[in-house]
Scaffold this motif. Structure first.
Motif, PDB file in Angstrom:
ATOM      1  N   ALA A 647       0.095  -1.393  -0.056  1.00  0.00           N
ATOM      2  CA  ALA A 647      -0.135   0.403  -0.267  1.00  0.00           C
ATOM      3  C   ALA A 647       1.561   1.357  -0.138  1.00  0.00           C
ATOM      4  CB  ALA A 647      -0.984  -0.035   1.069  1.00  0.00           C
ATOM      5  N   GLU A 648       0.755   2.379  -0.003  1.00  0.00           N
ATOM      6  CA  GLU A 648       1.029   3.223  -0.049  1.00  0.00           C
ATOM      7  C   GLU A 648       2.108   3.721   1.549  1.00  0.00           C
ATOM      8  OE1 GLU A 648      -1.481   7.387  -1.468  1.00  0.00           O
ATOM      9  OE2 GLU A 648      -1.718   6.724  -2.931  1.00  0.00           O
ATOM     10  N   THR A 649       2.396   4.475   1.101  1.00  0.00           N
ATOM     11  CA  THR A 649       3.038   4.174   2.427  1.00  0.00           C
ATOM     12  C   THR A 649       3.350   5.754   3.915  1.00  0.00           C
ATOM     13  OG1 THR A 649       5.635   5.478   1.986  1.00  0.00           O
ATOM     14  CG2 THR A 649       5.297   2.946   2.093  1.00  0.00           C
ATOM     15  N   VAL A 650       3.289   5.641   4.598  1.00  0.00           N
ATOM     16  CA  VAL A 650       3.356   7.221   5.240  1.00  0.00           C
ATOM     17  C   VAL A 650       5.029   7.684   5.359  1.00  0.00           C
ATOM     18  CG1 VAL A 650       2.330   8.917   7.375  1.00  0.00           C
ATOM     19  CG2 VAL A 650       1.706   6.330   6.719  1.00  0.00           C
ATOM     20  N   ALA A 651       4.803   9.164   4.823  1.00  0.00           N
ATOM     21  CA  ALA A 651       6.204  10.054   5.356  1.00  0.00           C
ATOM     22  C   ALA A 651       6.617   9.925   6.701  1.00  0.00           C
ATOM     23  CB  ALA A 651       6.510  10.890   4.369  1.00  0.00           C
ATOM     24  N   SER A 652       7.719   9.884   7.234  1.00  0.00           N
ATOM     25  CA  SER A 652       8.408   9.719   8.137  1.00  0.00           C
ATOM     26  C   SER A 652       7.925  10.826   9.231  1.00  0.00           C
ATOM     27  CB  SER A 652      10.451   9.898   8.778  1.00  0.00           C
ATOM     28  OG  SER A 652      11.084   9.690   9.083  1.00  0.00           O
ATOM     29  N   ARG A 653       7.042  10.646  10.233  1.00  0.00           N
ATOM     30  CA  ARG A 653       7.212  12.210  11.177  1.00  0.00           C
ATOM     31  C   ARG A 653       8.165  13.242  10.914  1.00  0.00           C
ATOM     32  NH1 ARG A 653       6.450   9.563  16.710  1.00  0.00           N
ATOM     33  NH2 ARG A 653       5.670   7.887  15.107  1.00  0.00           N
ATOM     34  N   TRP A 654       9.124  13.488  11.045  1.00  0.00           N
ATOM     35  CA  TRP A 654      10.942  14.098  11.015  1.00  0.00           C
ATOM     36  C   TRP A 654      10.805  14.729   9.351  1.00  0.00           C
ATOM     37  CZ3 TRP A 654      13.381   9.922  13.133  1.00  0.00           C
ATOM     38  CH2 TRP A 654      12.604   9.199  14.231  1.00  0.00           C
ATOM     39  N   LEU A 655      10.329  13.866   8.477  1.00  0.00           N
ATOM     40  CA  LEU A 655      11.082  14.364   7.245  1.00  0.00           C
ATOM     41  C   LEU A 655       8.852  15.049   6.735  1.00  0.00           C
ATOM     42  CD1 LEU A 655      11.383  14.589   4.251  1.00  0.00           C
ATOM     43  CD2 LEU A 655      11.245  12.578   3.946  1.00  0.00           C
ATOM     44  N   ASN A 656       8.066  14.933   7.608  1.00  0.00           N
ATOM     45  CA  ASN A 656       7.066  15.196   6.974  1.00  0.00           C
ATOM     46  C   ASN A 656       6.526  16.564   8.192  1.00  0.00           C
ATOM     47  OD1 ASN A 656       4.296  14.980   6.281  1.00  0.00           O
ATOM     48  ND2 ASN A 656       3.196  14.831   8.139  1.00  0.00           N
ATOM     49  N   ARG A 657       7.508  16.932   9.156  1.00  0.00           N
ATOM     50  CA  ARG A 657       7.219  18.010   9.357  1.00  0.00           C
ATOM     51  C   ARG A 657       8.246  18.681   8.905  1.00  0.00           C
ATOM     52  NH1 ARG A 657       8.059  18.866  15.636  1.00  0.00           N
ATOM     53  NH2 ARG A 657       6.317  17.843  16.795  1.00  0.00           N
ATOM     54  N   LEU A 658       9.139  18.619   8.498  1.00  0.00           N
ATOM     55  CA  LEU A 658      10.615  19.440   7.511  1.00  0.00           C
ATOM     56  C   LEU A 658       9.287  20.040   6.240  1.00  0.00           C
ATOM     57  CD1 LEU A 658      13.214  20.925   7.055  1.00  0.00           C
ATOM     58  CD2 LEU A 658      13.369  18.830   5.333  1.00  0.00           C
ATOM     59  N   VAL A 659       8.969  18.699   5.988  1.00  0.00           N
ATOM     60  CA  VAL A 659       7.878  18.915   4.313  1.00  0.00           C
ATOM     61  C   VAL A 659       7.228  20.332   4.482  1.00  0.00           C
ATOM     62  CG1 VAL A 659       6.180  18.414   2.855  1.00  0.00           C
ATOM     63  CG2 VAL A 659       8.444  17.312   3.428  1.00  0.00           C
ATOM     64  N   ASN A 660       5.696  20.482   5.808  1.00  0.00           N
ATOM     65  CA  ASN A 660       5.022  21.160   5.695  1.00  0.00           C
ATOM     66  C   ASN A 660       5.586  22.755   6.857  1.00  0.00           C
ATOM     67  OD1 ASN A 660       2.942  19.291   5.939  1.00  0.00           O
ATOM     68  ND2 ASN A 660       3.211  18.172   7.897  1.00  0.00           N
TER      69      ASN A 660
END
Length: 986
Positions: A647-660
């Protein structure tokens, strides 16, 4: 002396993320020793936390020329100092777990509902881990026993029964294990320092104090007269208020600086009391500010709005960052491998930092094509090495009857018969595989191997077959006789079996089983297991394989191969010691980095906090700290796969924070910075796509339509093959021209094909009884008796036998009733016949399930189906099996019946309801069918006609046996066929 006597204590220094920690540690020490005699360095003691960081520190000293070296002990070395802990031998980690397994096994015998027996060693392992944690944090068993679980589910009450097993290991006279000795050694070392503080400098560097024992030592070192602690990845950019506010583990445990904040709190220090060990600036200070803000604790992320604009131009802050968002794990690995290769070509050192072992293995395999062999710090899990897999396969042979695929996995393993007879062994293994996949049995045993090898030796005059069969049969017999026994006996029997299979026909030795580094490591682990195994742990042969697999999975094997020192593959905890020019942070998805905290079978989060133990988020916080250090390197690539195999994966929370964070700061060009990072990542993805692209000028396969010469074309087909000649002539070409046959599955199963064969055998045996009982219930009972007999003989799977017998029970009475009431009676059952067609000079063969004679003397042809009968449109288009049987009957193919008209054909479903479909035929209609058949056959006897693949689109629930040969997928059924003349058309 490296610190002024008047300097304030305790003494804590830090190095920010983005600096080479081992290098700057050495620089800072040498700077403080400037002007002192050379031997002053030899009086310095630096406690380090891992052997790898110690090697780096030694290398850094060596780079500076010949000189004295400081003492570089590991923190864990204290446990081995007899002056601190005494000379009593330490109970090994494995020994402690096996002792716990004895107690848990007895508990499971008393109450089997507590846990499955297959979890025996896993429970012992996790309980031993809890004990280690209790010792490290200084928690007594009484503290856990006194926990109030009244407000929790009954599960936690049952868990206390297991935890109570550990109380005896905390007694003062209990044999100490490694963690107990480490705690004792640290406490005694601290007592020595307090009684007589050392005058020489003592440093502790590289640790974050994540375990209680280490944190205790760090506090003591920081308060020595010439002592200091040097912290890695200290966030000097985080505001003081956040440092002082991070005290609630339930809220802040997952923050990268939480453990460092805990150390400062224990020493009653503030952020401003932490000094810089060196004045070196990090690789990118602006990026450190960005990462620090992105990783702020969740309750204060509203500060992104207030503090974000102060970051300045984010395009400049992220110029050294690249973001690869690959469509698949394979594409991610290819992009990473290309980036590492590029770094090597540019003369840069490069490190791949990842928790995802699948990713690192893929990358290593891809690098091998360019002759780059990275230095993988993790080695290879022992259970995945050749000896590890071999030992697990042999243990599986002790536990249960071998299936066909498991026997072949054993026989084909590279260590099987690895002595002098390896060549004949491989040849005979191929021969027995072909026999097994064609004729079975599904569970080959010693008697089968012995009988087959004897028959094969006589038939082929093969002198090697008999000795080989006796050797394999002897192994299977010995494995099958393994019974419940104490663990030491099981290990001894296992080792004997492994050596017996490895040496093959040789009378002595163990083949190549224990050769090379992986074999030596496997032998060491097995000998250790036998030495540590308690006699009180009595296991069945079924219990042994999961225990062995769990033990092997915790061991690593490294091969002494020459690696490229410019490319390293590191675990995330080693990120703090790397100083590479390029750092790739791979597998940045939730569940991989950070890893999902393992479920704790003993205590939930609140009970852990109440007991003073570490929370599961501790590992998340440590991974966050490793991420903060690694992402601050001079040149960094962040990678993740958007999808995995499921299935689709979920980005690492730290990468997600950086992107946001970047996406939400348009005033400082955050979205543009993110787009630039992604664009740099697209460069590697395009290279990876080009790497896997087909070679230029290599077009996809066309839809085949081979045209063999007339002499090679078949002159005889069965009525079922005629159906495929209509729908997929290519299958007939493969079977009758190329003479290829599809192999049965490697693992025989109770599938639809076997069920059809069994049902047909049952009905044939039933209908051959004459006369049948005229009472329907008596006839149904007879049918069920035959079913049980056939199932016992043909179906070796108990579950399938029970299921199929239950199915037959549901239709036995209706089928018996319908059979007795039928206006016709069977005259032929499963009888082979052939009809020669003079026109095309062709022979049609068939074996109808049943042919009845009707009262008027005509025939009724019946075919039994275990699934749905064909529909009327299908019968009109291509399902002509019974129509062709009628053609054969009219042509007099069925012996004594003579030429007769089959006025009725019926497909009957052997499912509840006994659904029937069929047709009424006349003699003119059958004559027309014969003409159409002869026309079809004449067409395919014409050299100008090709055997086109998938000529007619017919829905099927499974792939065809020869679709891969026709390269289906490179072409579709909408593509025009491409005829191709084959062989000598003359």
């Amino acid at each position: 002396m490296i610190f002024p006597p008047s300097s304030m204590q305790p003494r804590v220094f830090g190095l920010p993320p983005g600096v080479d920690f081992p290098q700057r540690l050495v620089d800072g020490l040498l700077a403080r020793l400037q002007g002192q005699p050379p031997e002053a360095l030899a009086r310095v003691t630096i406690y380090l936390n891992t052997a790898r960081i110690r090697r780096r520190v030694q290398q850094e000293f060596a780079k500076r020329g010949a000189s004295f070296l400081p003492k570089l002990p590991l923190i864990g070395d204290l446990a081995g100092d007899p002056l601190l802990t005494g000379i009593e031998p330490t109970l090994s980690s494995l020994g402690r777990r096996l002792e716990l397994a004895v107690l848990i096994e007895r508990l499971l015998v008393a109450d089997p509902t507590l846990a499955p027996r297959s979890a025996l060693f896993d429970l012992a392992d996790s309980l031993a881990g809890l004990m280690d944690e209790m010792r490290s944090e200084g928690i007594s068993p009484e503290a856990l026993a006194s926990l109030d679980v009244s407000g929790h589910s009954a599960h936690w009450g049952r868990a206390q029964r297991f935890i109570a097993l550990a109380e005896g290991f905390f007694a003062h006279d209990a044999r100490p294990d490694g963690e107990a000795r480490q705690r004792l050694a640290v406490q005694r070392q601290i007592a020595r320092w307090q009684a007589l503080p050392p005058e020489a400098p003592v440093l502790l560097a590289g640790s974050t104090g994540s375990r209680g024992t280490t944190a205790l030592m760090m506090q003591a070192v920081a308060q020595l007269p010439q002592g200091a602690v040097v912290l890695p990845g200290f966030d000097f950019d985080m505001p003081e208020a956040l440092w002082t506010g991070m005290q609630d583990a339930l809220v802040h445990e997952a923050h990268p600086q939480f453990r460092l904040a805990g150390l400062l709190h224990a020493l009653e220090m503030r952020k401003g009391d932490v000094g810089l060990w060196t004045e070196d600036i990090p690789a990118d200070s602006a990026r450190n500010h960005l990462i620090s803000l992105a990783l702020r604790p969740a309750p204060v992320t509203d500060q992104w709005i207030s503090d974000g604009p102060a970051l300045g131009d984010l395009i400049a802050a992220t110029k050294g960052l690249t973001l690869i968002e690959a469509p698949s794990p394979r594409a991610e690995a290819a992009a990473v491998a290309l980036a590492l290769r590029e770094a090597v070509e540019q003369g840069l050192s490069a490190s791949l930092v990842s928790n995802d072992r699948n990713l690192t293995r893929r990358v290593a395999a891809l690098l091998d094509r360019w002759g780059i062999r990275p230095d993988d710090s993790a080695g290879q899990p022992l259970q995945q090495t050749a000896p590890g897999r071999f030992l697990r396969l042999v243990a599986g042979a002790m536990a249960a009857p071998l299936t066909l695929d498991r026997l072949l996995a054993l026989l084909k393993h590279p260590l099987t018969h690895s002595g002098t007879g390896r060549g004949p062994h491989l040849r005979l293994t191929r021969e027995v595989e072909l026999h097994l996949r064609k004729r079975g049995p599904a569970f080959p045993d010693a008697s089968f191997v012995r009988d087959w090898s004897s028959a094969f030796a006589a038939k082929k005059n093969d002198p090697d077959a008999l000795a080989w069969g006796l050797a394999v049969a002897a192994f299977l017999e010995t494995a099958a006789t393994t019974h419940r026994a104490p663990l030491p006996q099981l290990v001894t029997a296992h080792l004997g079996l492994a050596k017996q299979l490895a040496r093959g026909i040789d009378p002595t030795g163990s083949g190549r089983l224990w050769e090379k580094e992986t074999g030596e490591k496997a032998l060491e682990v097995m000998h250790k297991l036998r030495a540590e195994a308690p006699e009180g742990l009595v296991l069945s042969a079924m219990d042994y394989p999961p225990l062995l697999a769990a033990i092997l999975s915790k061991e690593e094997a490294r091969s002494a191969v020459l690696t490229d020192e410019r490319v390293q593959i590191l675990g995330v905890q080693e990120a703090r010691i790397q100083g590479a020019g390029l750092v790739i942070l791979g597998g940045l998805t939730e569940g991989a980095w950070p890893e999902t905290p393992a479920s704790d079978p003993w205590l939930n989060r609140r009970l852990r906090r109440d007991a003073g133990l570490l929370l599961p988020e501790r590992k998340v916080g440590l991974s966050a700290h490793d991420f903060q250090i690694a992402v601050a390197g001079p040149k960094v690539i962040l990678t993740r796969a958007l999808r995995d195999a499921e299935a689709e994966t979920v980005a690492s929370r730290w990468l997600n924070r950086l992107v946001n964070l970047l996406s939400g700061l348009p005033a400082t060009h955050g979205p543009e910075a993110l787009a630039a990072m992604q664009a740099r990542g697209q460069h590697y993805l395009k290279l990876a796509e080009a790497l896997d692209a087909p070679l230029p000028g290599l077009p996809p396969a066309r839809r085949p339509s081979p045209r063999p010469p007339l002499k090679a074309r078949p002159r005889k087909l069965s009525i079922t093959q005629i159906e495929r000649l209509v729908t997929n002539p290519y299958d007939i070409y493969v079977e009758e021209v190329l003479r290829l046959r599809a192999l049965n599955p490697l693992r025989p199963e109770a599938d639809f094909r076997l069920r059809g064969e069994v049902v047909h055998q049952v009905l044939e045996d039933f209908l051959r009884i004459s006369p049948l009982p005229q009472d329907p219930e008596a006839a149904a009972d007879l049918l069920l008796q035959i079913t049980e007999r056939v199932l016992e003989a043909e179906v070796p799977w108990p579950v399938a036998r029970a299921d199929w017998l239950a199915r037959m029970r549901r239709i036995a009475l209706p089928f018996a009733t319908a059979t007795l009431r039928r206006d016709s009676h069977p005259v032929l059952l499963e009888t082979k016949a052939a009809l020669h067609l003079k026109g095309p000079d062709f022979t049609l063969t068939g074996k109808p399930d049943r042919i009845d004679v009707l009262p008027d003397g005509n025939l009724h042809v019946i075919d039994y189906k275990t699934g749905e009968p064909p529909s009327e449109p299908e019968m009109k288009q291509h399902r002509k099996q019974l129509h062709l049987a009628a053609v054969m009957a009219l042509g007099g193919a069925f012996g004594d019946l003579g030429p007769r008209v089959a006025t009725r054909i019926t497909y009957q479903s052997m499912k509840p309801g006994l659904k029937e479909r069929g047709a009424e035929l006349t003699e003119p209609a059958i004559d027309q069918l014969r003409e159409e058949l002869e026309a079809l056959l004449s067409t395919y006897l014409d050299p100008a006609t090709g055997f086109t693949a998938q000529r007619a689109a017919v829905a099927s629930a499974w792939e065809g046996d020869f679709d891969h040969l026709s390269r289906l997928g490179e072409w579709s059924i909408a593509d025009a066929a491409e005829p191709e003349d084959l062989g000598d058309q003359e």
